[in-house]
Design an enzyme around this catalytic site. Structure first.
Site, PDB file in Angstrom:
ATOM      1  N   TYR A 147      46.608  30.224  39.800  1.00 28.63           N
ATOM      2  CA  TYR A 147      45.633  30.048  38.863  1.00 28.63           C
ATOM      3  C   TYR A 147      44.610  31.280  39.344  1.00 28.63           C
ATOM      4  O   TYR A 147      43.868  30.960  40.253  1.00 28.63           O
ATOM      5  CB  TYR A 147      44.962  29.058  38.738  1.00 28.63           C
ATOM      6  CG  TYR A 147      44.151  28.677  37.453  1.00 28.63           C
ATOM      7  CD1 TYR A 147      44.499  28.496  36.320  1.00 28.63           C
ATOM      8  CD2 TYR A 147      42.558  28.640  37.814  1.00 28.63           C
ATOM      9  CE1 TYR A 147      43.582  28.506  35.293  1.00 28.63           C
ATOM     10  CE2 TYR A 147      41.687  28.591  37.105  1.00 28.63           C
ATOM     11  CZ  TYR A 147      42.075  28.477  35.775  1.00 28.63           C
ATOM     12  OH  TYR A 147      41.269  28.334  34.379  1.00 28.63           O
ATOM     13  N   ALA A 148      44.247  32.200  38.462  1.00 29.46           N
ATOM     14  CA  ALA A 148      43.467  33.350  38.726  1.00 29.46           C
ATOM     15  C   ALA A 148      42.207  33.529  37.901  1.00 29.46           C
ATOM     16  O   ALA A 148      42.564  34.112  36.772  1.00 29.46           O
ATOM     17  CB  ALA A 148      44.350  34.723  38.675  1.00 29.46           C
ATOM     18  N   GLY A 155      31.990  34.022  39.720  1.00 34.44           N
ATOM     19  CA  GLY A 155      32.497  32.697  40.073  1.00 34.44           C
ATOM     20  C   GLY A 155      32.141  31.798  39.134  1.00 34.44           C
ATOM     21  O   GLY A 155      32.800  31.766  38.096  1.00 34.44           O
ATOM     22  N   ARG A 318      35.544   8.208  77.538  1.00 32.05           N
ATOM     23  CA  ARG A 318      34.795   9.119  78.189  1.00 32.05           C
ATOM     24  C   ARG A 318      33.791   8.514  79.081  1.00 32.05           C
ATOM     25  O   ARG A 318      33.223   7.513  78.462  1.00 32.05           O
ATOM     26  CB  ARG A 318      34.073  10.233  77.246  1.00 32.05           C
ATOM     27  CG  ARG A 318      33.236  11.098  78.134  1.00 32.05           C
ATOM     28  CD  ARG A 318      33.709  12.352  78.777  1.00 32.05           C
ATOM     29  NE  ARG A 318      33.181  13.202  79.398  1.00 32.05           N
ATOM     30  CZ  ARG A 318      33.669  14.356  80.056  1.00 32.05           C
ATOM     31  NH1 ARG A 318      34.608  14.134  80.007  1.00 32.05           N
ATOM     32  NH2 ARG A 318      32.618  15.157  80.325  1.00 32.05           N
ATOM     33  N   TYR A 432      34.227  25.485  46.794  1.00 34.29           N
ATOM     34  CA  TYR A 432      35.198  25.352  45.551  1.00 34.29           C
ATOM     35  C   TYR A 432      35.156  24.374  45.009  1.00 34.29           C
ATOM     36  O   TYR A 432      34.325  23.291  45.153  1.00 34.29           O
ATOM     37  CB  TYR A 432      36.555  25.449  46.336  1.00 34.29           C
ATOM     38  CG  TYR A 432      37.220  24.614  47.071  1.00 34.29           C
ATOM     39  CD1 TYR A 432      37.373  23.029  46.672  1.00 34.29           C
ATOM     40  CD2 TYR A 432      37.425  24.778  48.507  1.00 34.29           C
ATOM     41  CE1 TYR A 432      38.016  22.278  47.679  1.00 34.29           C
ATOM     42  CE2 TYR A 432      37.971  23.727  49.297  1.00 34.29           C
ATOM     43  CZ  TYR A 432      38.228  22.586  48.933  1.00 34.29           C
ATOM     44  OH  TYR A 432      38.812  21.438  49.787  1.00 34.29           O
ATOM     45  N   GLU A 433      35.700  24.325  43.948  1.00 35.49           N
ATOM     46  CA  GLU A 433      35.728  23.278  42.689  1.00 35.49           C
ATOM     47  C   GLU A 433      34.192  22.980  42.223  1.00 35.49           C
ATOM     48  O   GLU A 433      33.960  21.850  41.998  1.00 35.49           O
ATOM     49  CB  GLU A 433      36.269  21.976  43.108  1.00 35.49           C
ATOM     50  CG  GLU A 433      37.532  21.815  43.405  1.00 35.49           C
ATOM     51  CD  GLU A 433      38.634  22.154  42.081  1.00 35.49           C
ATOM     52  OE1 GLU A 433      38.063  21.467  40.913  1.00 35.49           O
ATOM     53  OE2 GLU A 433      39.518  22.858  42.032  1.00 35.49           O
TER      54      GLU A 433
END
Lengths: 670, 670
Positions: A147-148, A155, A318, A432-433
Site C-alpha cells: 500500500y503506497a 506524510g 544478577r 507510523y499509523e
C-alpha cells in the site's frame, strides 16, 4: 503451586523466586490472556512452530547481514503463509499476530502489507468486478501487494500528495506520474524488492480537474522475471533503526499507464468518457481504525511486557553489591531504585493490555448495537480515545523498554539481551499509523469540541467523557495509600484531567478571538496535548481498576490490585503540581502518595518473577539470553558471543593488513 | 551578517532562516567553542581530514556489514594515529576527540582503549623500570593495549571480581585464572580481535592470602601470527546496540603465566619471595576522574547538539499542513508542539556544554591552588558534582536525541537521518563510566553527609553546596517571566533542591534508626536520587546563567538568555509539585512559568537555524541527510537510498527461490 515452572538445572535464584510467589501463575496468565482456552492455543501454536524445522533460524538473526535477513525473512514469510491453516483464520489479529511473532521475531517482512493493508483495501475499496479479479489473486498469493500512500515529502497531510493519475479517455488509461522528487512514494513495506503490485494513492485528474487522492492498483513488476514495468523506478530505501529484514521501498512513476479498471471504484468512479462520479459517503469508516488501533495497542503492550520479563528475571539472578556486609552480594532486584525502574513498567503493561481489550470489546459492542440504534457519538469518542491511546501507549512502551534495558546495565546494551532490538522495533510505533503528536492534537480538538458543548449546554456525553460534565470536589478525599478506595483515586485523576482540559480550552478559546481556528489550535498546542494525555491516562487507570475489581481469585486479585495501586500512585506522583492546583491536595496527601509507591514496590517484590512468568512468554518469543526462563544467563551469554561473525576466524585480516605493519614499525624504533 | 553560510543552490527555506537571524552566528560559535582560535583550529582539522583520501569512506558506514565496519575502522584507526601530529598533543581531549569524531563518526574502534585507558594506566601505575619497558612500546604503537576490569558477572562492585592472579614464588610468576564463568572478562574495547596486551584487574593471591584487586599487564596474542597465547581464550562479544565497528571482547584465563614484573608496581608490590607490600596511598585520585567526566559530559553535549542541528534544519525545510487555508503548507518548525520538542534540547545542549567547561576550569583551578593550599573539600564536592552531571547529562542527552529523532517523523527512523546511530551511540553513556543510578546514589550519599554536617553545625561548605546551609524564603519572589531577575529564578531552584535533599535526609535518617547504613540508603534510594537530580539541575541552571551574563555582544547575549529562560522555565514546569510545596508558589506564578515557555519558544523561533548553525558542525561531522547545511534533503535521501545493499541487484534471489514458485502456484489455482 507454580512447581511446573521449575525445572532441574535452573538457576537457584530464580527457582527461589518462583517458590515464594503467593499466587497461581496460571490463573494470572488466564486473566491476562482472557481465559484458559487462549493459553492452550498459545501453547499449541508454539509447539506447531517449534515442530517445523523451516522456522528454525540456524544463525540467530542478530548475527546476519541485512541481505541475509531479507533472504531469510522471505523464506520464512512464504513458509509461514503456507502453514497459515494452523491458526484460526477468524482470529487473524490474535492468533495470527502471535504466530507471526514466533516466526519473525522483532522484524517485519516483505509480505506484511500484503495481509495487513493490501488485502484489506481490496476487500473494502473494490467494486464487484474488481473483487472478482483481485481477491482470489491476493488470497491465493498469486501476487504480492503493498500500500503506497506516504511520499518522500508528504506524510500526514493526504490532501497534498503529489503523485498524479491523469485519465486519458483516448486509451482509457490512467497515466501515473511523480511530477517532483518529493512525490516519490516512500516507506511502503515490501515495496522495494518483494511486491508485484501496489495500491497507490494518487491525485486523480480527469477532464482537466483534480478530484483529490484516490486509490489505484498498479502492477509494479512483471511476472516472468520480476523486473519493474515500464515507467516505474523502484528500490529499497536503505537501513533503518529497526525492521531491517523488511524491504521498505521507494517508487517513482514516469508516464506509467494502467487501465481505467485499475482505479478502485467501490466509492468514486471515473467513467470511460472521463466523467467523474463522486462517492456517496466521503468519510472513511472510523470503525476499522478503532479496531486496528486496539490491535496495535495490544502489540505494543506485549513488547513492553517482554522487556519487563527480561529485566525482572535478569534482576533476580544478577547479584551485585553488599547491602549487609559479609552477607554476600544481593540480587539487584532488591534495590529500591531497581524496582522503581522495572515494576512501574510491569504495571503499565497491564494497563495497556487491559485497555486494548476493553477498546476492542467496546467496538464490538458498538457494532452490534449500531445495527439497531444509531448512537454515533460513542464511536466518535471511541475513535478519539483509540488515537490518544495509540500515542500514549507507543511512547510509554518505548520509554519503558529503555528503562528495562538500562536496568540491565552493560548486558542490556548487547543484542544478546534482545532489548536493543525490542526498543528499535517498538519505537517505530510512535511514528507510523499516525504520528503521536498529530494524534494527540486530533484528540484534543475533539475534546475542545466536547468542552464547548458542555459550556453551551448542548453536550451529549458518552461514558468516556462523562466526567468532563461533572463538577469536581474542592478537596481530594484521598487519605492514605493503604485504605483509600480506588474510586477516590480515580476521582483525583478525573479532577486533574478535567482541570487541564478546561485550562487548555480557555487558552484555545482566547486564541480563537484573535486567530483563525488552526492558528488558535497551534498556539494552544502544548496545553491541548497535555489535556489529551491526562484524558487518556485517566481512561487507563479507570479501566485497569474496573477490570481488577472483577477478578475472582483472591490472591490474583491482590497481586493485580498492587500493580494497579503502583500504577496509579506512580502517575499521580508525576502530577503533583496538578494535584496541588487550587489546593486540591495538601502536602501530607502528596507525601502519602509517594510513600504508597515505596509500599507497593515492596509488596510486589516477592511476586515479581511470578508476575512476569504470567505473561506466558516462551524463550522463543523473548529471544533474550538475559530473559531465559531457566535463569542460566552467564554460560549462555558466552555461548551466544561465540557465534559472533568476528569469531569465525581466530585472526582477522586486519592484523596482516594494518596492525602488524604498524606494530612492527613501532617495535623497530625501540 | 551571516551571509557566508548561504550558498547558491541552497534550499530557499533554509536560506530565509539564515537571513532573518538577529545575531552573528560566528560570534555565538566563538562563545560555544571558547574563542575564535578554537573555531579556526576546528576548520583546519576538518580540512586536514578532508584532504586525506584514506579517511574518505567509499561506502557510507551504515551500508556496511559488521565485518566490513571492523575492517574499515582498523584501517582508519591506523591512518588516524599515523597522522596524529596534525593535532595539538597537549589538547588530546579537545582537538584529539574532534579529530577522532571526524574520522570515526559515531563508532569506536579497536585502538580506542589503547589511548584512553591503557596508556593512562601505564603512565600512572608503572614503577620506573616498568615505565621504561612499556611506555615506548605503547606510545610507538609497538603493541596495542586495552583495559580489562569488568567481568561477565561483575561490574560496579570491584571488590568482588573473580579473576585471580596467584603468585608462584618458585617460578617467580603470577598464574592467572578465571575460576568460574562469571569471572570471564567482558566488554573491554579492542579485546576481541585487535589487542596484543591488556591491563587485567585480578584478585592478587600471595602466600595464601588474598590482597584484593590489582592491575597486571598481560600479553594476549603473539607478535608473529596474532594467535592467543597459551592459557588464554579470547573473542568478540557479538553485536550491540551501537559501536559495532569495535570489537569489545571476552577473555578467559586458564593457568596463564606472566612474569612477576608484569604486576604494575608503582603502589603495591609483590617481592620475589612473595611478600606483599601494601600501597602507601590506597585511594584512587579523584582528580583524574573529574577531568575524564568533564570530557565525557562535553562529548555527550555535542551528541545532543548534533541531534538538534539535524532536527532544526529539517524542521525548517519540511512543510506539512496548512495553518491558514490556501496559504500553502507551513514549515513544521512553526508548530508550537514541534518547537517544544526541539528547542528545549538546544537549551540543554548549551547547559551541558557550559557545565563541562566550568567543571574542567574548576578542576584546573583546584589543581593549581592545591599546590599551595590544601582545600580538599572542594575536590570532594567537585567529584560528586561530576558524577551527578555524568548521570543527568547522559540520560537527558539520550532522551533529547530521541525527541529530536521523533520530531523528524518517518525520516527520523531511517539511518539516513543519522539519528538512530546518534541515539544508540550516546545512550551507552548512561551505563559505562559508572552506571547512572549508581552514580546518583553515590552523590546522594555525599549530600546526606553534607546535610548531617549542617545539622551538626560542623559543615564547611564549598560553593557548590553552599545553598544547602542557607534558610530559604517562605514565598517565591517570582513575578513574571519577562521581568523576573535570573537570581530569583535560581533562588526558586535552590529552594526545591534543598527541600528535596532535606526530605531525603529525613527519610534516610529515620531508616538509619532501624537499619544498617547500606540498608537505610537502599530504603531511601528513590528520594535520595531525586535529591541528586535537583542538586545537579540547580548547578546546570546556575552555571548557564552566570556564563550567559558575561557575554558582551548584546545580540548574542539576548539569544543565549532566551535559551536560558527556556531551559529554566521548562525545568521548573516539571517541578510544579515541588514549587507548590508549603505554598512556596501560587497557581498564578506556576501558570506564568508555563506562559514563559510559550513566550521563549516563540522568541527563539526566528533564530533557531542560526543557533544550531553556531554549533559549527560540518556535514561530515553530522553525517545526516536530514541535517545537511544546504537543506537539500529530498534529492539526497533518494541518492542515499540508491546505495542500499539491496539495490545492487534489481531482482533479488528471493524471487526465484521463494516468491516466484509461490505466486505461480497461486495463479495456477485461478
Amino acid at each position: 503451586m507454580n512447581g511446573h515452572l521449575i525445572k532441574e538445572g535452573d538457576n537457584p535464584d530464580i527457582t527461589k523466586e518462583r517458590k515464594t510467589a503467593t499466587f497461581c501463575v496460571t490463573k494470572l496468565a488466564e486473566f491476562i490472556y482472557e481465559g484458559p482456552e487462549n493459553i492452550k492455543r498459545r501453547q499449541e501454536i508454539l509447539e506447531y512452530v517449534e515442530r517445523h524445522p523451516e522456522f528454525e533460524d540456524k544463525v540467530p538473526v542478530e548475527f546476519m547481514t541485512r541481505e541475509e535477513r531479507i533472504e531469510r525473512n522471505a523464506q520464512k514469510a512464504v513458509a509461514m503463509t503456507d502453514h497459515a491453516d494452523c491458526i484460526d483464520g477468524s482470529d487473524f489479529f490474535g492468533e495470527g499476530m502471535y504466530y507471526q511473532t514466533l516466526i519473525m521475531g522483532r522484524d517485519f517482512h516483505g509480505m506484511l502489507l500484503h495481509y495487513s493493508m493490501f488485502l484489506q483495501c481490496i476487500q473494502s475499496q473494490c467494486n464487484e468486478e474488481q473483487l472478482d479479479k483481485w481477491l482470489p489473486l491476493t488470497v491465493l498469493r498469486g501476487i504480492i501487494g503493498t500500500y503506497a500512500q506516504t511520499e518522500l515529502g508528504h506524510g500526514t497531510n493526504l490532501k497534498k500528495l503529489e503523485t498524479t493519475a491523469t485519465y486519458d479517455p483516448k486509451t482509457k488509461e490512467f497515466v501515473l506520474n511523480c511530477p517532483t522528487i518529493t512525490a516519490a512514494k516512500w516507506w511502503p513495506g515490501g515495496l522495494g524488492k518483494t511486491c508485484t503490485h501496489a495500491i497507490v494513492m494518487a491525485q486523480l485528474y480527469t477532464n482537466g480537474q483534480c478530484r483529490g487522492p484516490h486509490p489505484f492498483i498498479v502492477q509494479l513488476r512483471n511476472f516472468d522475471n520480476h523486473m519493474p514495468l515500464s515507467g516505474i523506478t523502484i528500490g529499497d530505501i536503505g537501513p533503518k533503526f529497526g525492521v531491517n529484514g523488511a524491504d521498505n521501498g521507494f517508487l517513482l512513476f514516469k508516464n506509467c499507464r494502467i487501465p481505467r479498471e485499475n482505479m478502485l471504484m467501490k466509492y468514486a468512479q471515473v467513467l470511460p468518457n472521463g466523467e467523474y462520479i463522486a462517492p456517496k459517503h466521503s468519510k472513511l469508516g472510523y470503525g476499522a481504525m478503532v479496531f486496528t488501533r486496539s490491535i496495535m495497542i495490544r502489540d505494543q503492550a506485549f513488547l513492553l511486557s517482554a522487556a519487563t520479563v527480561i529485566a525482572t528475571r535478569y534482576s533476580a539472578i544478577r547479584r551485585q553489591g553488599e547491602i549487609i556486609e559479609n552477607k554476600g552480594e544481593v540480587q539487584i532486584i532488591d534495590y529500591q531504585t531497581q524496582q522503581f525502574r522495572i515494576f512501574p513498567q510491569i504495571s503499565r503493561a497491564f494497563a495497556f493490555l487491559l485497555a486494548a481489550s476493553e477498546i476492542r470489546d467496546m467496538y464490538l459492542r458498538y457494532m452490534e448495537e449500531s445495527q439497531t440504534s444509531s448512537n454515533i457519538s460513542l464511536l466518535g469518542e471511541l475513535h478519539a480515545l483509540s488515537c490518544g491511546l495509540k500515542a500514549i501507549v507507543s511512547f510509554e512502551t518505548a520509554q519503558g523498554i529503555e528503562q528495562c534495558r538500562l536496568s540491565c546495565g552493560g548486558h542490556g546494551y548487547s543484542d544478546a539481551s534482545g532489548l536493543p532490538q525490542l526498543y528499535a522495533f517498538a519505537v517505530g510505533g510512535c511514528t507510523y499509523e499516525g504520528e503521536n503528536i498529530v494524534m494527540l492534537l486530533q484528540v484534543a480538538k475533539i475534546l475542545m469540541k466536547v468542552v464547548k458543548n458542555i459550556k453551551d449546554g448542548t453536550a451529549k456525553l458518552a461514558s468516556i467523557t462523562e466526567y468532563l460534565g461533572r463538577v469536581g470536589d474542592k478537596k481530594s478525599n484521598f487519605k492514605d495509600y493503604k485504605t483509600t478506595n480506588g474510586d477516590v483515586i480515580i476521582n483525583d485523576f478525573e479532577n486533574i484531567a478535567r482541570n487541564q482540559i478546561f485550562m487548555a480550552y480557555d487558552k484555545f478559546d482566547n486564541n480563537l478571538k484573535e486567530y483563525p481556528y488552526e492558528e488558535a489550535v497551534n498556539k494552544s498546542g502544548i496545553e491541548m496535548s497535555k489535556g489529551t494525555r491526562l484524558h487518556v491516562k485517566l481512561y487507563l487507570v479507570k479501566n485497569f481498576y474496573q477490570k481488577a475489581l472483577k477478578i475472582e481469585d483472591t490472591e490474583v486479585k491482590n497481586v493485580v490490585m498492587s500493580l494497579w495501586k503502583l500504577y496509579a500512585f506512580d502517575m499521580l506522583s508525576h502530577s503533583t503540581g496538578a494535584l496541588k492546583y487550587n489546593n486540591y491536595m495538601d502536602d501530607i496527601q502528596i507525601r502519602n502518595i509517594k510513600e504508597g509507591i515505596y509500599y507497593y514496590l515492596n509488596k510486589i517484590r516477592p511476586n515479581a518473577v511470578g508476575i512476569v512468568d504470567s505473561f506466558n512468554m516462551s524463550d522463543r518469543e523473548l529471544h533474550s539470553v538475559l530473559g531465559r526462563r531457566d535463569g542460566n544467563v552467564y554460560e549462555n551469554l558466552l555461548k551466544w558471543a561465540k557465534q559472533s561473525q568476528l569469531n569465525k576466524k581466530e585472526v582477522l585480516s586486519t592484523f596482516e593488513k594494518y596492525f602488524e605493519p604498524m606494530m612492527k614499525e613501532g617495535r623497530s624504533k625501540i
